[in-house]
Design a protein around this motif. Structure first.
Motif, short mmCIF file in Angstrom:
data_model
loop_
_atom_site.label_atom_id
_atom_site.label_comp_id
_atom_site.label_asym_id
_atom_site.label_seq_id
_atom_site.Cartn_x
_atom_site.Cartn_y
_atom_site.Cartn_z
N GLU A 73 0.98 -1.25 -0.15
CA GLU A 73 0.18 0.03 -0.14
C GLU A 73 0.90 1.28 -0.20
O GLU A 73 1.03 1.86 1.13
N PRO A 74 1.44 1.56 -1.31
CA PRO A 74 2.29 2.85 -1.10
C PRO A 74 1.81 4.10 -0.57
O PRO A 74 2.59 4.78 -0.16
N LEU A 75 0.73 4.09 -0.97
CA LEU A 75 -0.05 5.58 -0.46
C LEU A 75 -0.10 5.69 1.11
O LEU A 75 0.19 6.57 1.67
N ASP A 76 -0.32 4.68 1.56
CA ASP A 76 -0.50 4.51 3.18
C ASP A 76 0.68 4.64 3.57
O ASP A 76 1.24 5.38 4.49
N ALA A 77 2.09 4.00 2.95
CA ALA A 77 3.30 4.05 3.21
C ALA A 77 3.94 5.58 3.17
O ALA A 77 4.57 6.06 4.08
N ALA A 78 3.27 6.20 2.41
CA ALA A 78 3.78 7.61 1.98
C ALA A 78 3.00 8.75 3.32
O ALA A 78 3.82 9.43 3.69
N ASN A 79 1.93 8.35 3.59
CA ASN A 79 1.16 9.03 4.54
C ASN A 79 1.92 8.72 5.93
O ASN A 79 2.12 9.63 6.55
N THR A 80 2.55 7.61 6.29
CA THR A 80 3.25 7.37 7.52
C THR A 80 4.40 7.96 7.17
O THR A 80 4.98 8.32 8.39
N LEU A 81 5.12 8.03 6.25
CA LEU A 81 6.53 8.83 6.03
C LEU A 81 6.29 10.03 6.35
O LEU A 81 7.24 10.83 6.94
N VAL A 99 13.07 11.04 4.56
CA VAL A 99 11.75 10.23 4.44
C VAL A 99 10.59 11.02 3.54
O VAL A 99 10.02 10.48 2.98
N LEU A 100 10.77 12.34 3.67
CA LEU A 100 9.82 13.10 2.82
C LEU A 100 10.08 12.93 1.41
O LEU A 100 9.15 12.63 0.54
N GLN A 101 11.38 12.73 1.07
CA GLN A 101 11.81 12.52 -0.38
C GLN A 101 11.04 11.22 -0.76
O GLN A 101 10.71 10.92 -2.05
N LYS A 102 11.16 10.29 0.07
CA LYS A 102 10.70 8.87 -0.24
C LYS A 102 9.04 8.84 -0.20
O LYS A 102 8.55 8.50 -1.57
N ALA A 103 8.57 9.63 0.42
CA ALA A 103 6.90 9.93 0.39
C ALA A 103 6.47 10.50 -0.71
O ALA A 103 5.64 9.80 -1.72
N ILE A 104 7.31 11.62 -1.41
CA ILE A 104 7.17 12.20 -2.73
C ILE A 104 7.23 11.20 -3.67
O ILE A 104 6.30 11.10 -4.68
N GLY A 105 8.01 10.28 -3.72
CA GLY A 105 8.28 9.34 -4.59
C GLY A 105 6.96 8.59 -4.98
O GLY A 105 6.70 8.26 -5.97
N PHE A 106 6.25 8.23 -3.96
CA PHE A 106 5.28 7.33 -3.90
C PHE A 106 3.85 8.26 -4.31
O PHE A 106 3.10 7.70 -5.20
N TYR A 107 3.87 9.33 -3.91
CA TYR A 107 2.86 10.30 -4.38
C TYR A 107 2.91 10.55 -5.81
O TYR A 107 2.04 10.67 -6.65
N LEU A 108 4.04 10.57 -6.51
CA LEU A 108 4.32 10.69 -7.85
C LEU A 108 3.65 9.57 -8.80
O LEU A 108 3.14 10.21 -9.82
#
Length: 324
Positions: A73-81, A99-108
Protein backbone atom coordinates in the motif's frame (compact mmCIF):
# COMPACT_ATOMS: atom_id res chain seq x y z
CA UNK A 1 -2.63 -1.52 26.73
CA UNK A 2 0.69 -0.12 27.90
CA UNK A 3 1.67 3.28 26.57
CA UNK A 4 5.38 2.67 27.22
CA UNK A 5 6.85 3.20 23.73
CA UNK A 6 9.57 0.61 24.26
CA UNK A 7 7.06 -2.05 25.26
CA UNK A 8 4.99 -1.18 22.20
CA UNK A 9 8.09 -1.39 20.03
CA UNK A 10 8.91 -4.86 21.39
CA UNK A 11 5.36 -6.01 20.66
CA UNK A 12 5.60 -4.58 17.14
CA UNK A 13 8.90 -6.39 16.52
CA UNK A 14 7.38 -9.64 17.78
CA UNK A 15 4.28 -9.20 15.61
CA UNK A 16 6.43 -8.56 12.55
CA UNK A 17 8.59 -11.57 13.29
CA UNK A 18 5.50 -13.75 13.67
CA UNK A 19 4.07 -12.56 10.38
CA UNK A 20 7.33 -13.10 8.53
CA UNK A 21 7.93 -16.66 9.75
CA UNK A 22 6.03 -19.84 8.99
CA UNK A 23 2.81 -19.74 6.97
CA UNK A 24 -0.78 -18.68 7.58
CA UNK A 25 -4.13 -19.62 6.13
CA UNK A 26 -7.10 -17.41 5.33
CA UNK A 27 -5.23 -14.13 5.34
CA UNK A 28 -3.77 -14.52 8.82
CA UNK A 29 -0.38 -13.26 7.75
CA UNK A 30 -1.91 -10.05 6.37
CA UNK A 31 -3.64 -9.44 9.68
CA UNK A 32 -0.35 -9.94 11.52
CA UNK A 33 1.38 -7.42 9.28
CA UNK A 34 -1.42 -4.93 9.86
CA UNK A 35 -1.16 -5.53 13.60
CA UNK A 36 2.59 -4.86 13.44
CA UNK A 37 1.93 -1.64 11.51
CA UNK A 38 -0.55 -0.47 14.15
CA UNK A 39 1.87 -1.27 16.96
CA UNK A 40 4.76 0.58 15.30
CA UNK A 41 2.52 3.60 14.82
CA UNK A 42 1.38 3.43 18.43
CA UNK A 43 5.01 3.28 19.50
CA UNK A 44 5.74 6.30 17.32
CA UNK A 45 2.89 8.24 18.90
CA UNK A 46 4.06 7.29 22.37
CA UNK A 47 7.65 8.33 21.62
CA UNK A 48 6.42 11.70 20.34
CA UNK A 49 4.37 12.20 23.50
CA UNK A 50 7.63 11.85 25.44
CA UNK A 51 9.52 14.22 23.09
CA UNK A 52 11.63 11.35 21.79
CA UNK A 53 11.32 12.54 18.24
CA UNK A 54 14.07 10.55 16.56
CA UNK A 55 12.81 7.30 18.07
CA UNK A 56 9.31 8.24 16.93
CA UNK A 57 10.50 8.80 13.38
CA UNK A 58 12.24 5.44 13.34
CA UNK A 59 9.08 3.67 14.53
CA UNK A 60 6.98 5.34 11.84
CA UNK A 61 9.57 4.35 9.24
CA UNK A 62 9.26 0.70 10.27
CA UNK A 63 5.50 0.90 9.86
CA UNK A 64 5.90 2.51 6.45
CA UNK A 65 8.34 -0.18 5.36
CA UNK A 66 5.76 -2.90 6.07
CA UNK A 67 3.06 -0.93 4.27
CA UNK A 68 5.31 -0.61 1.25
CA UNK A 69 6.81 -4.10 0.99
CA UNK A 70 4.43 -6.48 2.78
CA UNK A 71 0.90 -5.17 2.34
CA UNK A 72 1.82 -3.22 -0.81
CA UNK A 73 0.00 0.00 0.00
CA UNK A 74 2.39 2.73 -1.22
CA UNK A 75 0.03 5.61 -0.46
CA UNK A 76 -0.39 4.38 3.12
CA UNK A 77 3.38 4.16 3.33
CA UNK A 78 3.68 7.71 2.01
CA UNK A 79 1.23 9.02 4.63
CA UNK A 80 3.16 7.24 7.39
CA UNK A 81 6.44 8.65 6.09
CA UNK A 82 4.90 12.09 6.45
CA UNK A 83 4.40 11.30 10.14
CA UNK A 84 8.07 10.34 10.26
CA UNK A 85 8.98 13.63 8.59
CA UNK A 86 7.05 15.59 11.23
CA UNK A 87 8.63 13.57 14.02
CA UNK A 88 12.21 13.98 12.82
CA UNK A 89 11.62 17.68 12.10
CA UNK A 90 14.17 19.93 13.76
CA UNK A 91 15.74 17.09 15.75
CA UNK A 92 16.98 15.15 12.72
CA UNK A 93 16.50 17.43 9.69
CA UNK A 94 18.52 15.19 7.34
CA UNK A 95 16.35 12.19 8.23
CA UNK A 96 13.24 14.34 7.84
CA UNK A 97 14.27 15.33 4.31
CA UNK A 98 15.13 11.74 3.43
CA UNK A 99 11.75 10.27 4.44
CA UNK A 100 9.77 13.07 2.82
CA UNK A 101 11.69 12.54 -0.43
CA UNK A 102 10.66 8.89 -0.31
CA UNK A 103 7.03 9.80 0.38
CA UNK A 104 7.07 12.17 -2.59
CA UNK A 105 8.26 9.31 -4.78
CA UNK A 106 5.16 7.32 -3.84
CA UNK A 107 2.83 10.28 -4.37
CA UNK A 108 4.29 10.91 -7.82
CA UNK A 109 2.98 7.51 -8.93
CA UNK A 110 -0.57 7.95 -7.64
CA UNK A 111 -1.25 11.56 -6.65
CA UNK A 112 0.94 14.18 -8.41
CA UNK A 113 -0.91 17.10 -6.79
CA UNK A 114 -0.06 15.72 -3.35
CA UNK A 115 3.52 15.27 -4.52
CA UNK A 116 3.66 18.94 -5.52
CA UNK A 117 2.36 20.03 -2.10
CA UNK A 118 4.92 17.89 -0.31
CA UNK A 119 7.73 19.13 -2.56
CA UNK A 120 6.80 22.62 -1.42
CA UNK A 121 7.08 21.43 2.21
CA UNK A 122 10.43 19.79 1.45
CA UNK A 123 11.70 22.99 -0.17
CA UNK A 124 10.73 25.02 2.89
CA UNK A 125 12.47 22.44 5.09
CA UNK A 126 15.68 22.71 3.06
CA UNK A 127 15.51 26.49 3.09
CA UNK A 128 14.57 27.20 6.70
CA UNK A 129 15.95 24.26 8.70
CA UNK A 130 18.90 23.08 6.66
CA UNK A 131 20.03 26.30 4.99
CA UNK A 132 20.49 24.43 1.71
CA UNK A 133 19.38 27.01 -0.85
CA UNK A 134 20.26 24.89 -3.89
CA UNK A 135 18.21 21.89 -2.73
CA UNK A 136 15.39 24.23 -1.76
CA UNK A 137 15.47 25.92 -5.15
CA UNK A 138 15.37 22.56 -6.94
CA UNK A 139 12.40 21.38 -4.86
CA UNK A 140 10.47 24.62 -5.41
CA UNK A 141 11.11 24.29 -9.15
CA UNK A 142 9.85 20.69 -9.23
CA UNK A 143 6.77 21.71 -7.26
CA UNK A 144 6.08 24.59 -9.65
CA UNK A 145 6.22 22.32 -12.69
CA UNK A 146 3.87 19.76 -11.09
CA UNK A 147 1.37 22.47 -10.13
CA UNK A 148 1.47 23.74 -13.72
CA UNK A 149 0.69 20.26 -15.05
CA UNK A 150 -2.26 20.15 -12.66
CA UNK A 151 -3.51 23.54 -13.94
CA UNK A 152 -2.84 25.18 -10.57
CA UNK A 153 -0.99 28.21 -11.94
CA UNK A 154 -1.44 30.37 -8.85
CA UNK A 155 0.32 27.73 -6.72
CA UNK A 156 2.95 27.29 -9.41
CA UNK A 157 3.62 31.04 -9.38
CA UNK A 158 4.29 31.05 -5.63
CA UNK A 159 6.92 28.38 -6.14
CA UNK A 160 8.45 30.08 -9.18
CA UNK A 161 8.79 33.25 -7.13
CA UNK A 162 10.73 31.30 -4.49
CA UNK A 163 12.92 29.86 -7.27
CA UNK A 164 13.64 33.43 -8.35
CA UNK A 165 14.47 34.67 -4.87
CA UNK A 166 16.73 31.75 -3.97
CA UNK A 167 18.38 31.75 -7.38
CA UNK A 168 19.25 35.42 -6.98
CA UNK A 169 20.61 34.92 -3.46
CA UNK A 170 22.99 32.27 -4.81
CA UNK A 171 23.90 34.63 -7.70
CA UNK A 172 22.24 32.37 -10.28
CA UNK A 173 20.73 35.44 -11.90
CA UNK A 174 19.68 33.89 -15.24
CA UNK A 175 17.54 31.29 -13.43
CA UNK A 176 16.14 33.97 -11.13
CA UNK A 177 15.23 36.27 -14.01
CA UNK A 178 13.56 33.43 -15.90
CA UNK A 179 11.48 32.50 -12.84
CA UNK A 180 10.30 36.06 -12.19
CA UNK A 181 9.39 36.56 -15.86
CA UNK A 182 7.40 33.29 -15.78
CA UNK A 183 5.26 34.68 -12.97
CA UNK A 184 4.92 38.06 -14.68
CA UNK A 185 3.79 36.35 -17.89
CA UNK A 186 0.74 34.74 -16.28
CA UNK A 187 -2.24 36.61 -17.78
CA UNK A 188 -4.44 35.58 -14.84
CA UNK A 189 -2.41 37.08 -12.02
CA UNK A 190 -3.93 37.73 -8.60
CA UNK A 191 -4.49 41.46 -9.22
CA UNK A 192 -4.19 43.97 -12.09
CA UNK A 193 -0.57 44.84 -12.71
CA UNK A 194 0.79 41.91 -10.70
CA UNK A 195 3.61 41.76 -13.24
CA UNK A 196 5.01 45.08 -11.98
CA UNK A 197 6.58 43.53 -8.89
CA UNK A 198 7.99 40.60 -10.85
CA UNK A 199 9.49 42.88 -13.50
CA UNK A 200 11.00 44.92 -10.68
CA UNK A 201 12.61 41.79 -9.19
CA UNK A 202 13.86 40.55 -12.56
CA UNK A 203 15.46 43.89 -13.44
CA UNK A 204 17.08 44.11 -10.00
CA UNK A 205 18.76 40.81 -10.84
CA UNK A 206 19.99 42.29 -14.11
CA UNK A 207 21.45 45.21 -12.17
CA UNK A 208 23.05 42.82 -9.68
CA UNK A 209 25.02 41.20 -12.49
CA UNK A 210 25.61 44.63 -14.04
CA UNK A 211 23.90 43.72 -17.28
CA UNK A 212 23.10 47.33 -18.18
CA UNK A 213 22.22 46.57 -21.83
CA UNK A 214 19.79 43.95 -20.55
CA UNK A 215 18.28 46.49 -18.16
CA UNK A 216 17.85 49.02 -20.94
CA UNK A 217 16.17 46.48 -23.22
CA UNK A 218 13.89 45.26 -20.43
CA UNK A 219 12.82 48.77 -19.47
CA UNK A 220 12.01 49.54 -23.09
CA UNK A 221 10.09 46.29 -23.54
CA UNK A 222 8.07 46.41 -20.33
CA UNK A 223 7.13 50.07 -20.67
CA UNK A 224 4.85 49.19 -23.56
CA UNK A 225 1.56 50.78 -22.35
CA UNK A 226 -0.45 48.51 -24.63
CA UNK A 227 0.84 45.31 -23.00
CA UNK A 228 1.88 46.43 -19.52
CA UNK A 229 -0.08 49.57 -18.63
CA UNK A 230 0.49 49.17 -14.90
CA UNK A 231 4.27 49.04 -15.21
CA UNK A 232 4.68 51.97 -17.57
CA UNK A 233 4.79 55.09 -15.42
CA UNK A 234 4.77 53.18 -12.13
CA UNK A 235 7.01 54.22 -9.24
CA UNK A 236 8.86 50.93 -9.67
CA UNK A 237 9.60 51.71 -13.30
CA UNK A 238 10.69 55.27 -12.48
CA UNK A 239 12.98 54.01 -9.72
CA UNK A 240 14.62 51.48 -12.03
CA UNK A 241 15.00 54.13 -14.75
CA UNK A 242 16.75 56.48 -12.29
CA UNK A 243 18.94 53.57 -11.23
CA UNK A 244 19.90 52.90 -14.83
CA UNK A 245 20.72 56.55 -15.47
CA UNK A 246 23.00 56.67 -12.43
CA UNK A 247 24.82 53.41 -13.14
CA UNK A 248 25.25 53.96 -16.87
CA UNK A 249 26.84 57.40 -16.37
CA UNK A 250 29.94 57.07 -14.15
CA UNK A 251 30.67 60.24 -12.16
CA UNK A 252 32.47 61.15 -8.98
CA UNK A 253 29.08 61.32 -7.23
CA UNK A 254 27.77 58.01 -8.57
CA UNK A 255 27.72 56.19 -5.22
CA UNK A 256 26.24 59.25 -3.49
CA UNK A 257 23.51 59.58 -6.12
CA UNK A 258 22.68 55.90 -5.87
CA UNK A 259 22.43 56.08 -2.08
CA UNK A 260 20.30 59.18 -2.39
CA UNK A 261 17.92 57.46 -4.80
CA UNK A 262 17.41 54.54 -2.43
CA UNK A 263 17.05 56.77 0.64
CA UNK A 264 14.54 58.98 -1.12
CA UNK A 265 12.49 56.03 -2.35
CA UNK A 266 12.29 54.76 1.22
CA UNK A 267 11.30 58.15 2.68
CA UNK A 268 14.71 58.91 4.13
CA UNK A 269 17.39 61.43 3.37
CA UNK A 270 17.25 65.19 2.90
CA UNK A 271 14.55 67.24 1.20
CA UNK A 272 17.05 67.93 -1.56
CA UNK A 273 17.54 64.20 -2.15
CA UNK A 274 13.82 63.50 -2.17
CA UNK A 275 13.20 66.35 -4.62
CA UNK A 276 15.97 65.14 -6.90
CA UNK A 277 14.39 61.68 -7.15
CA UNK A 278 10.67 62.18 -6.50
CA UNK A 279 9.70 58.52 -6.29
CA UNK A 280 8.39 56.55 -3.31
CA UNK A 281 8.28 52.78 -2.93
CA UNK A 282 6.92 50.46 -0.27
CA UNK A 283 9.60 49.44 2.28
CA UNK A 284 12.01 46.95 0.79
CA UNK A 285 11.85 43.43 2.17
CA UNK A 286 15.11 41.67 3.08
CA UNK A 287 15.50 40.13 -0.37
CA UNK A 288 15.26 43.50 -2.15
CA UNK A 289 17.56 45.10 0.40
CA UNK A 290 20.16 42.45 -0.39
CA UNK A 291 19.83 42.98 -4.14
CA UNK A 292 20.05 46.77 -3.79
CA UNK A 293 23.11 46.40 -1.59
CA UNK A 294 24.81 44.10 -4.07
CA UNK A 295 24.32 46.65 -6.83
CA UNK A 296 25.58 49.48 -4.64
CA UNK A 297 28.70 47.56 -3.72
CA UNK A 298 29.61 47.17 -7.37
CA UNK A 299 29.95 50.91 -7.82
CA UNK A 300 33.73 51.42 -7.86
CA UNK A 301 33.79 54.36 -5.45
CA UNK A 302 31.14 53.15 -3.02
CA UNK A 303 32.41 52.84 0.58
CA UNK A 304 31.53 49.14 0.60
CA UNK A 305 32.85 48.24 -2.86
CA UNK A 306 34.51 44.80 -2.69
CA UNK A 307 38.18 44.40 -3.31
CA UNK A 308 39.13 42.92 -6.70
CA UNK A 309 38.40 39.18 -6.70
CA UNK A 310 36.21 39.36 -3.58
CA UNK A 311 32.84 37.64 -3.45
CA UNK A 312 29.96 39.74 -4.74
CA UNK A 313 27.31 37.98 -2.65
CA UNK A 314 25.72 39.68 0.32
CA UNK A 315 23.91 38.15 3.26
CA UNK A 316 21.02 39.61 5.21
CA UNK A 317 23.44 40.49 8.03
CA UNK A 318 25.37 42.76 5.65
CA UNK A 319 22.42 44.88 4.61
CA UNK A 320 21.97 47.17 7.57
CA UNK A 321 25.31 48.93 7.28
CA UNK A 322 24.44 50.23 3.80
CA UNK A 323 20.68 50.71 3.62
CA UNK A 324 19.13 50.60 7.09
Amino acid sequence: MSHDPRVLLQKADKALSGASSGWSLFGGRQEKYENAIDLYKEAGNAFRAQDMDKEAGMAYEKAASIEETKVEEPLDAANTLQDAFKAYGKTSPEDAARVLQKAIGFYLLKNPRRAATQLQSLAKHYEELMGDEQQAMDAYQRAAKLFEKDNAQALANKNWQKVGELGALSADYPSAIDAFIRVASDPNGPYPGHYTQMFFNAILCMFAEMDLPGVRNALEKYQDPGRYPHFAGSNECRFLSHMYDILSTPTEDQAKLFHGLVDGAQGRGSKETRSQFPVMLAPFNDWRQIMITRVYRKIPDSPAAPAPGASATTTAEDVEEDFS
